[in-house]
Design an enzyme around this catalytic site. Structure first.
Site, short mmCIF file in Angstrom:
data_model
loop_
_atom_site.label_atom_id
_atom_site.label_comp_id
_atom_site.label_asym_id
_atom_site.label_seq_id
_atom_site.Cartn_x
_atom_site.Cartn_y
_atom_site.Cartn_z
NE ARG A 21 -1.66 -2.30 2.76
CZ ARG A 21 -1.78 -3.58 2.36
NH1 ARG A 21 -2.84 -3.95 1.70
NH2 ARG A 21 -0.86 -4.47 2.66
CB THR A 22 3.45 2.58 2.27
OG1 THR A 22 2.69 2.10 3.39
CG2 THR A 22 4.03 3.93 2.59
CE LYS A 45 27.03 -3.85 -6.85
NZ LYS A 45 27.06 -2.76 -7.85
NE ARG A 60 6.94 0.45 5.11
CZ ARG A 60 5.70 -0.04 4.99
NH1 ARG A 60 5.53 -1.30 4.64
NH2 ARG A 60 4.65 0.72 5.21
CG HIS A 104 3.36 3.91 8.72
ND1 HIS A 104 3.53 4.70 7.60
CD2 HIS A 104 2.95 2.70 8.27
CE1 HIS A 104 3.24 3.98 6.52
NE2 HIS A 104 2.89 2.76 6.90
#
Ligand code: CP
Length: 327
Positions: free
Chosen positions: A66-67, A95, A116, A144
């Site tokens: 969703r986000t 890496k 996120r 959030h």
């Protein structure tokens, strides 16, 4: 961009959204007002390229549906473009590239970043490394805030106000970042909070302290069903399996709350049931067809709320009137 342009960008000191403390109540209401006017654009009924020429960097170091997708939809519906880090496994993170260096790079490619990350505090760290605004799309068990904006939008749509409501927050209040940000915002609007969770998943003490410092009326309980009949909002959350250090501890609380349609027979007519999604088994599908279910509408509201946030942080004014559909 030449050196002057670079310095100009540095000089703007654009601020991102890391926690709900970055917004005043007036900011919140004004952004939600913009979001309401943007509904026809979010639905694709009208095209309004307010963000043409702007690029969003989507940096998701943790899974998201969703986000990530609603940020991308929001940007594209407003005529902007998106560059994605994509799967972390195919990026230079494997890496050994640091978050600081990654942010320094993406900062030069984009006008704004949605991020996120599994580590609490990572968004704040990224904002310190970036010149462009960072929108925190979830930092570990931290915050959030863009979810909170769409949650508040959903509550406002249903109840016509954010003030003085009785809200049950249920489930994983320990690790659930959505409820950490939402509880803080709700108490600032004078809401009464009922925090229903198993003992192991109680809201962290420092958050309870913060809520009480803001004058919150807070009840902590393990009893969900005994507290829903007087509620205006019941906000269910998933037990955050991925945050447990010990699988046995998860097993003890898995399936603690399962809301079924028969459980809402005596609730207020206007009570709404919300969930940030994804759900596992906290809300039985029988609830979906009740008048109280709002979670899929809530997920759609992620597009308008994020449209309004993108415009605000990029200093783009949302027109007072938008043609093309009914808000
Ligand atoms: N509500 C929410 O954050 O959903 P995603 O994890 O799918 O982004």
């Amino acid at each position: 961009m030449g050196m002057l342009g670079w310095l100009h960008r540095r000089g703007l000191e654009m601020k991102g959204l890391i926690t709900m403390d970055d917004l005043t109540n007036e900011d919140i209401l004004s952004i939600l007002d913009d979001a309401a006017r943007l509904l026809p654009v979010a639905r694709g009924e009208t095209y309004l390229p307010l963000l043409e020429g702007k690029i969003l960097g989507n940096l998701f170091f943790e899974p998201s549906t969703r986000t990530r997708m609603s940020f991308e939809t929001a940007m594209k519906r407003l005529g902007g473009d998106v560059v994605n880090l994509g799967d972390v496994k195919t990026s230079s993170v494997v890496k050994g590239e640091t978050l600081f260096d990654t942010i320094q790079m993406v900062d030069g490619y984009t006008d704004i970043i949605a991020m996120r990350h599994p580590r609490q505090g990572a968004a704040r760290y990224a904002q310190d490394a970036a010149r462009v605004p960072i929108l925190n799309g979830g930092d570990g068990a931290g915050h959030h805030p863009t979810q909170t904006m769409l949650d508040l939008f959903t509550i406002l749509q249903s109840h016509g106000t954010l003030e003085g409501l009785s809200v049950v927050l249920a489930g994983d209040l320990r690790y659930g970042r959505t409820v950490h940000s939402l509880s803080h915002a709700l108490v600032r609007f004078g809401c009464k909070l009922i925090l229903a969770s198993p003992e192991l998943l109680r809201m962290p003490a420092e958050i309870i302290e913060d809520l009480r410092e803001h004058g919150a009326d807070v009840l902590e309980t393990e009893d969900l069903l005994g507290n829903i009949n007087d509620a205006d909002v019941v906000y269910m959350t998933r037990i955050q399996k991925e945050r447990f250090a010990d699988e046995d501890e998860y097993t003890k609380v898995a399936g603690a709350y399962k809301l079924h349609a028969r459980d809402v027979a005596n609730v207020k007519a206007e009570m709404i049931i919300m969930h940030p999604l994804p759900r596992v088994d906290e809300i039985h599908p029988s609830v979906d067809s009740t008048r109280h279910a709002r979670y899929f509408e809530q997920a759609f509201n992620g597009v308008v709320a994020r449209m309004a946030l993108l415009c605000r942080l990029l200093n783009i004014e949302v027109p007072a009137e938008i043609q093309g559909g009914e808000a």
